[in-house]
Design a protein around this motif. Structure first.
Motif, PDB file in Angstrom:
ATOM      1  N   ARG A  12       0.725  -1.131  -0.269  1.00 48.98           N
ATOM      2  CA  ARG A  12      -0.083  -0.346  -0.201  1.00 48.98           C
ATOM      3  C   ARG A  12       1.131   1.619   0.132  1.00 48.98           C
ATOM      4  O   ARG A  12       0.626   2.063  -0.229  1.00 48.98           O
ATOM      5  N   CYS A  15       0.543   4.448  -2.591  1.00 51.80           N
ATOM      6  CA  CYS A  15      -1.690   4.445  -3.257  1.00 51.80           C
ATOM      7  C   CYS A  15      -1.555   5.923  -2.297  1.00 51.80           C
ATOM      8  O   CYS A  15      -1.065   6.151  -1.551  1.00 51.80           O
ATOM      9  N   PRO A  16      -2.772   6.214  -3.060  1.00 48.18           N
ATOM     10  CA  PRO A  16      -3.382   7.821  -2.314  1.00 48.18           C
ATOM     11  C   PRO A  16      -3.928   7.512  -1.138  1.00 48.18           C
ATOM     12  O   PRO A  16      -5.081   5.847  -0.805  1.00 48.18           O
ATOM     13  N   LYS A  17      -4.857   8.229  -0.245  1.00 50.64           N
ATOM     14  CA  LYS A  17      -4.898   7.715   0.356  1.00 50.64           C
ATOM     15  C   LYS A  17      -6.658   7.019   0.883  1.00 50.64           C
ATOM     16  O   LYS A  17      -7.032   5.952   1.322  1.00 50.64           O
ATOM     17  N   ASP A  18      -7.240   7.234   0.223  1.00 50.11           N
ATOM     18  CA  ASP A  18      -8.842   6.492  -0.453  1.00 50.11           C
ATOM     19  C   ASP A  18      -8.242   5.063  -1.115  1.00 50.11           C
ATOM     20  O   ASP A  18      -9.070   4.584  -0.372  1.00 50.11           O
ATOM     21  N   GLN A  19      -7.431   4.063  -1.244  1.00 48.25           N
ATOM     22  CA  GLN A  19      -7.057   3.529  -1.397  1.00 48.25           C
ATOM     23  C   GLN A  19      -6.336   2.400  -0.121  1.00 48.25           C
ATOM     24  O   GLN A  19      -7.229   1.199   0.170  1.00 48.25           O
ATOM     25  N   LYS A  20      -5.478   3.522   0.967  1.00 46.34           N
ATOM     26  CA  LYS A  20      -5.682   2.774   1.779  1.00 46.34           C
ATOM     27  C   LYS A  20      -6.854   2.954   3.128  1.00 46.34           C
ATOM     28  O   LYS A  20      -6.834   1.387   3.927  1.00 46.34           O
ATOM     29  N   ARG A  21      -7.636   3.519   2.758  1.00 47.38           N
ATOM     30  CA  ARG A  21      -8.698   3.649   3.798  1.00 47.38           C
ATOM     31  C   ARG A  21      -9.614   2.309   3.199  1.00 47.38           C
ATOM     32  O   ARG A  21     -10.269   1.822   4.165  1.00 47.38           O
ATOM     33  N   THR A  22      -9.738   1.993   1.714  1.00 47.14           N
ATOM     34  CA  THR A  22     -10.168   1.030   1.528  1.00 47.14           C
ATOM     35  C   THR A  22      -9.702   0.206   1.935  1.00 47.14           C
ATOM     36  O   THR A  22     -10.842  -1.104   2.504  1.00 47.14           O
ATOM     37  N   ASP A  24      -8.016  -0.524   4.072  1.00 47.82           N
ATOM     38  CA  ASP A  24      -8.574  -0.853   6.410  1.00 47.82           C
ATOM     39  C   ASP A  24     -10.102  -1.010   5.863  1.00 47.82           C
ATOM     40  O   ASP A  24     -10.227  -1.729   6.565  1.00 47.82           O
ATOM     41  N   MET A  46     -15.719  -2.550  -3.427  1.00 51.81           N
ATOM     42  CA  MET A  46     -14.201  -1.557  -2.469  1.00 51.81           C
ATOM     43  C   MET A  46     -13.313  -2.823  -3.536  1.00 51.81           C
ATOM     44  O   MET A  46     -12.395  -1.846  -3.777  1.00 51.81           O
ATOM     45  N   LYS A  49     -11.842  -1.133  -6.026  1.00 56.89           N
ATOM     46  CA  LYS A  49     -11.395   0.405  -6.046  1.00 56.89           C
ATOM     47  C   LYS A  49      -9.531  -0.254  -5.982  1.00 56.89           C
ATOM     48  O   LYS A  49      -9.256   0.624  -6.377  1.00 56.89           O
TER      49      LYS A  49
END
Length: 58
Positions: A12, A15-22, A24, A46, A49
């Motif tokens: 990760r 990777c962009p923050k939104d992908q890290k949050r996905t 998680d 998800m 993505k």
């Protein structure tokens, strides 16, 4: 509903923050970690993505 196994196959880092949050939200925090989820539309969205970071087994 069927269950799917999602395995994180790539890092990760950078990777962009939104992908890290996905990741998680899917419960994936380490490389090669495997989690099982019901194949609901939200979970499949998800996975779609972050499909370049994970592999899916049915």
């Amino acid at each position: 509903m069927a269950t799917i196994k999602v395995k994180q196959t790539k890092s990760r880092i950078k990777c962009p923050k939104d992908q890290k949050r996905t990741l998680d939200a899917l419960g994936l925090r380490k490389m090669n970690q495997v989690v099982e989820h019901e194949a609901t539309p939200s979970i499949l969205g998800m996975v779609e993505k972050v499909k370049h970071l994970v592999s899916v087994e049915k």
